[in-house]
Design a protein around this motif. Structure first.
Motif, PDB file in Angstrom:
ATOM      1  N   GLU A 189       0.830  -1.195   0.000  1.00  0.00           N
ATOM      2  CA  GLU A 189       0.000   0.000   0.000  1.00  0.00           C
ATOM      3  C   GLU A 189       0.861   1.239   0.000  1.00  0.00           C
ATOM      4  O   GLU A 189       2.084   1.173  -0.001  1.00  0.00           O
ATOM      5  N   GLU A 190       0.167   2.385  -0.010  1.00  0.00           N
ATOM      6  CA  GLU A 190       0.842   3.675   0.019  1.00  0.00           C
ATOM      7  C   GLU A 190       1.802   3.884  -1.138  1.00  0.00           C
ATOM      8  O   GLU A 190       2.810   4.579  -1.001  1.00  0.00           O
ATOM      9  N   THR A 191       1.507   3.286  -2.250  1.00  0.00           N
ATOM     10  CA  THR A 191       2.316   3.526  -3.447  1.00  0.00           C
ATOM     11  C   THR A 191       1.397   4.007  -4.558  1.00  0.00           C
ATOM     12  O   THR A 191       1.515   5.141  -5.029  1.00  0.00           O
ATOM     13  N   HIS A 192       0.479   3.172  -4.930  1.00  0.00           N
ATOM     14  CA  HIS A 192      -0.499   3.615  -5.924  1.00  0.00           C
ATOM     15  C   HIS A 192      -1.536   4.502  -5.250  1.00  0.00           C
ATOM     16  O   HIS A 192      -1.968   4.243  -4.125  1.00  0.00           O
ATOM     17  N   THR A 193      -1.920   5.559  -5.969  1.00  0.00           N
ATOM     18  CA  THR A 193      -2.864   6.516  -5.377  1.00  0.00           C
ATOM     19  C   THR A 193      -4.271   6.336  -5.920  1.00  0.00           C
ATOM     20  O   THR A 193      -5.184   7.081  -5.575  1.00  0.00           O
ATOM     21  N   ARG A 194      -4.426   5.346  -6.800  1.00  0.00           N
ATOM     22  CA  ARG A 194      -5.758   5.033  -7.326  1.00  0.00           C
ATOM     23  C   ARG A 194      -5.864   3.517  -7.509  1.00  0.00           C
ATOM     24  O   ARG A 194      -4.906   2.784  -7.208  1.00  0.00           O
ATOM     25  N   GLY A 243       9.524 -15.126 -10.839  1.00  0.00           N
ATOM     26  CA  GLY A 243       8.703 -15.096  -9.630  1.00  0.00           C
ATOM     27  C   GLY A 243       9.198 -14.120  -8.583  1.00  0.00           C
ATOM     28  O   GLY A 243       8.599 -13.979  -7.524  1.00  0.00           O
ATOM     29  N   LYS A 244      10.306 -13.420  -8.884  1.00  0.00           N
ATOM     30  CA  LYS A 244      10.878 -12.527  -7.869  1.00  0.00           C
ATOM     31  C   LYS A 244      10.324 -11.113  -7.933  1.00  0.00           C
ATOM     32  O   LYS A 244      10.448 -10.344  -6.968  1.00  0.00           O
ATOM     33  N   LEU A 245       9.768 -10.740  -9.076  1.00  0.00           N
ATOM     34  CA  LEU A 245       9.264  -9.380  -9.239  1.00  0.00           C
ATOM     35  C   LEU A 245       7.770  -9.395  -9.542  1.00  0.00           C
ATOM     36  O   LEU A 245       7.278 -10.308 -10.210  1.00  0.00           O
ATOM     37  N   LEU A 246       7.087  -8.358  -9.067  1.00  0.00           N
ATOM     38  CA  LEU A 246       5.660  -8.208  -9.348  1.00  0.00           C
ATOM     39  C   LEU A 246       5.440  -6.824  -9.947  1.00  0.00           C
ATOM     40  O   LEU A 246       5.883  -5.822  -9.376  1.00  0.00           O
ATOM     41  N   ALA A 247       4.803  -6.773 -11.100  1.00  0.00           N
ATOM     42  CA  ALA A 247       4.478  -5.486 -11.714  1.00  0.00           C
ATOM     43  C   ALA A 247       3.009  -5.199 -11.444  1.00  0.00           C
ATOM     44  O   ALA A 247       2.164  -6.089 -11.564  1.00  0.00           O
ATOM     45  N   ILE A 274       7.042  -1.607  -9.951  1.00  0.00           N
ATOM     46  CA  ILE A 274       7.738  -2.892  -9.938  1.00  0.00           C
ATOM     47  C   ILE A 274       8.149  -3.156  -8.493  1.00  0.00           C
ATOM     48  O   ILE A 274       8.821  -2.323  -7.871  1.00  0.00           O
ATOM     49  N   TRP A 275       7.765  -4.316  -7.985  1.00  0.00           N
ATOM     50  CA  TRP A 275       8.040  -4.687  -6.603  1.00  0.00           C
ATOM     51  C   TRP A 275       8.952  -5.900  -6.574  1.00  0.00           C
ATOM     52  O   TRP A 275       8.793  -6.830  -7.360  1.00  0.00           O
ATOM     53  N   GLU A 286       9.477  -4.602  -1.741  1.00  0.00           N
ATOM     54  CA  GLU A 286       9.916  -3.218  -1.877  1.00  0.00           C
ATOM     55  C   GLU A 286       9.632  -2.726  -3.285  1.00  0.00           C
ATOM     56  O   GLU A 286       9.887  -3.449  -4.254  1.00  0.00           O
ATOM     57  N   CYS A 287       9.111  -1.513  -3.385  1.00  0.00           N
ATOM     58  CA  CYS A 287       8.873  -0.939  -4.702  1.00  0.00           C
ATOM     59  C   CYS A 287      10.196  -0.429  -5.238  1.00  0.00           C
ATOM     60  O   CYS A 287      10.744   0.562  -4.750  1.00  0.00           O
ATOM     61  N   ILE A 288      10.740  -1.120  -6.234  1.00  0.00           N
ATOM     62  CA  ILE A 288      12.081  -0.776  -6.709  1.00  0.00           C
ATOM     63  C   ILE A 288      12.080   0.168  -7.901  1.00  0.00           C
ATOM     64  O   ILE A 288      13.104   0.744  -8.254  1.00  0.00           O
ATOM     65  N   SER A 289      10.931   0.312  -8.533  1.00  0.00           N
ATOM     66  CA  SER A 289      10.866   1.213  -9.674  1.00  0.00           C
ATOM     67  C   SER A 289       9.425   1.587  -9.990  1.00  0.00           C
ATOM     68  O   SER A 289       8.507   0.825  -9.663  1.00  0.00           O
ATOM     69  N   THR A 290       9.259   2.759 -10.615  1.00  0.00           N
ATOM     70  CA  THR A 290       7.928   3.189 -11.040  1.00  0.00           C
ATOM     71  C   THR A 290       8.024   3.631 -12.484  1.00  0.00           C
ATOM     72  O   THR A 290       8.843   4.502 -12.824  1.00  0.00           O
TER      73      THR A 290
END
Lengths: 144, 346
Positions: free
Chosen positions: B63-68, B79-83, B93-94, B102-106
Motif C-alpha cells: 500500500e501507500e504507493t499507488h494513489t488510485r 517469480g521474484k518481481l511483481l508489476a 515494480i516490486w 519493496e517498490c524498486i521502480s515506477t
C-alpha cells in the motif's frame, strides 16, 4: 428520503405491483438529480420518467433509459454518470444496472451507451476528482 | 484425459477476504504457492499458502504507493518481481525480499489509467497499455532500471489488456475498439509494428475485447468480450519459429450463449481447460471436443458452469501453474478472491 427497497428477500408478489413499487422509489431517487446545465431536476425536464425503468425477472438487473434534452447533448455521459452514482448509493450492491439513452434521442447514441456501460471506464471516471465533484454537485444531497 | 466423460465439479477451497473494494485481478506466482490480488482499494495483497495447514492467508499488503485503483498485476517469469498497473497512470515494480516487498521502480509515461502489464517469456521486456490508446514496451535493464523501448500506436480506443506470447517475443493487445492487435519486431531490432489486426471482418468480436489467453504451446488463443462470446484462434507458429515470417492468426470457433453479461476474463490452463469469468457472476469451463470435424475444425464444449460463483461480477479467473492440482483463482466486484479446485465427483 428513505429507500423502501431494503427488501433483501423479496416476498413473491404480483410482478406488476413490485415493479410499480420499485419504480416509485427510483422516481424518488431521480427527483434529486439535477441536470448539470439547468436548475431543474431530470424528471422535471422529462429526461427521465417512470416508463424509463425496466426490471428483469431475476430482479437484480435494472435497465434505465433517459432522454437528453437535445440531440447533441454534450452532457449525456455526465447525466449517465450521475444516474450511476446516485443508484449506487440507493440500490443493493449486487444490482446490475444498464443505462442507455432512449433510442433515437442522441446523435452519438451507440458511443454514449458504450461508455456508460463500460464498468472500468465508469469507475475510472468517478475516481477523477474533477468529474466526481461535478457529479456530486448534480446529485442533491438526499439527507436533507 | 477426457474430462467430458467424467462428472466434474468446481469446489470452493477458500475465500480470501481483506480487500475493501472490488478486486480486479489475481495472479499466481509461477514458482511458489503465492497469489497476488489487486483492488479498487489502491492496494495489492499477497496471499501465501501454509505448507503445514495448506490454507491461504494474507502475508503482506502493498500500500501507500499507488494513489488510485490497482487494475492488474503480473509476476515476472522468475517469480521474484511483481508489476502492478494502476489508474494513477503508473506501473510499479516490486521485489520480493522475503519478509516484505519493496517498490524498486515506477514506470511513468502513460497519459492516463494503465490497464494491464505483462512480462515476456524471458523477463527481458515488459508491456503496458492504457486508456490513452497506446501500448508501451519497456526494456528491463540491470540495477532496477527500466527504459521505454517503444510506444505503439494503432488502437483507436482504450486498450484493455496486453499479453506477450508464451514462447516468442510477439505482443498482443485487445481494446475497447473491438479489435485484437499483434505486434512484432521482424528484424528483432526492437522496432515493433502492428502485423495483424483481428476485427469483425476477420470473424472478430463486435464489442470491447477484455482479455486474451494462450494455450501452453502458444499455437492457440482465446479472447473474451463485451459481445458475450469467447473466440478461439490459431496460428501456425512453427512457421515463425523456423524464421519463415509472420504466421497470421485465424478464427477457429466462437463460444456463445454461455454468459449473458460481459465476459471480463478468460484463462487457458496447461491441461487445456479454458476458464471464463463474467458479469453474470458465473465461471465457465470449456474443453475441446473430441469429435474432430475435419471440415469445420476443432470445437469446444462447456465442461461446467458455476453459477453464483461470486455475489457480483467476476473480473478475473486464473489457473494455478502448479501441476499438482487444478486450482483456479477468481476475483470479484464483491471484494473477494476465491480459490477453487476442479474435482471429479465419484
Amino acid at each position: 428520503m428513505t429507500l423502501g427497497l431494503i427488501n433483501a428477500n423479496p416476498v413473491v408478489q404480483a410482478k406488476k405491483e413490485r415493479l410499480a413499487r420499485t419504480q416509485d422509489q427510483h422516481r424518488d431517487d431521480h427527483d434529486d438529480i439535477r441536470d448539470p446545465e439547468h436548475p431543474y431536476s431530470l424528471e422535471q425536464l422529462s429526461v427521465l420518467s417512470e416508463d424509463s425503468i425496466t426490471l428483469d425477472d431475476k430482479l437484480n438487473r435494472i435497465l434505465i433509459t433517459f432522454t437528453p434534452t437535445i440531440q447533441h447533448c454534450s452532457m449525456a455521459t455526465i447525466i449517465g454518470l450521475c444516474l450511476r452514482a446516485k443508484l449506487k448509493e440507493c440500490l443493493p450492491l449486487h444490482y446490475k444496472v444498464d443505462i442507455r439513452v432512449s433510442p433515437g434521442s442522441h446523435a452519438d447514441e451507440d458511443s454514449v451507451n458504450k461508455q456508460l456501460n463500460d464498468k472500468e471506464r465508469v469507475v475510472a471516471a468517478l475516481e477523477n476528482p474533477n468529474l466526481r465533484q461535478l457529479v456530486d454537485e448534480c446529485i442533491c444531497s438526499s439527507e436533507m | 484425459m477426457d474430462l467430458m466423460e467424467k462428472n466434474m465439479e468446481l469446489i470452493e477451497v477458500q475465500k480470501l477476504e481483506g480487500h475493501t473494494d472490488r478486486v480486479w485481478n489475481a495472479a499466481w506466482n509461477p514458482v511458489s504457492p503465492i497469489l497476488a490480488s489487486c483492488s479498487g482499494d489502491n492496494t495489492v495483497r499477497i496471499w501465501e499458502q501454509s505448507s503445514l495447514s495448506r490454507s491461504w492467508s494474507c502475508k503482506t499488503v502493498l500500500e501507500e504507493t499507488h494513489t488510485r485503483t490497482v487494475r492488474s498485476c503480473s509476476w515476472s517469469p522468475s517469480g521474484k518481481l511483481l508489476a502492478t498497473a494502476s489508474f494513477d497512470g503508473t506501473t510499479a515494480i516490486w521485489e520480493d525480499l522475503g519478509d516484505e516487498f519493496e517498490c524498486i521502480s515506477t514506470l511513468e509515461g502513460h497519459e492516463n489509467e494503465v490497464k494491464s502489464v505483462s512480462w515476456n517469456a524471458s523477463g527481458s521486456y515488459l508491456a503496458t497499455c492504457s486508456r490513452d490508446k497506446s501500448v508501451w514496451i519497456w526494456e528491463v535493464l540491470g540495477g532496477n532500471e527500466y527504459d521505454c523501448a517503444s510506444v505503439l500506436n494503432g488502437h483507436t480506443q482504450d486498450v484493455k489488456m496486453v499479453l506477450w506470447h508464451p514462447t516468442m517475443d510477439v505482443l498482443f493487445s485487445c481494446s475497447y475498439d473491438n479489435t485484437i492487435k499483434v505486434w512484432w519486431s521482424e528484424d528483432d531490432d526492437g522496432d515493433y509494428q502492428c502485423v495483424q489486426t483481428l476485427d469483425e471482418s476477420t470473424n472478430g468480436h463486435s464489442s470491447t475485447v477484455w482479455a486474451i489467453s494462450f494455450n501452453a504451446a502458444g499455437d492457440k488463443m482465446v479472447t473474451c468480450s463485451d459481445d458475450l462470446t469467447l473466440k478461439i484462434w490459431r496460428a501456425d507458429i512453427s512457421m515463425m519459429h523456423s524464421g519463415e515470417g509472420y504466421a497470421p492468426w485465424t478464427h477457429v470457433c466462437t463460444l456463445s450463449g454461455y454468459h449473458d453479461r460481459t465476459i471480463f476474463s478468460t484463462h487457458w490452463s496447461s491441461d487445456d481447460i479454458i476458464a471464463s469469468g463474467a458479469g453474470d457472476d458465473a465461471i465457465g469451463l470449456f474443453v475441446e471436443s473430441k469429435q474432430h470435424d475435419s471440415v469445420n475444425g476443432p470445437s469446444f464444449n462447456l465442461l461446467l458452469k458455476k453459477e453464483k460463483a461470486h455475489e457480483m461480477d467476476i473480473n478475473s479467473v486464473q489457473w494455478s501453474p502448479s501441476k499438482e492440482n487444478m486450482l483456479l483463482a477468481s476475483a470479484s466486484d464483491d471484494g473477494m478472491v476465491k480459490i477453487w479446485q476442479l474435482e471429479t465427483i465419484p
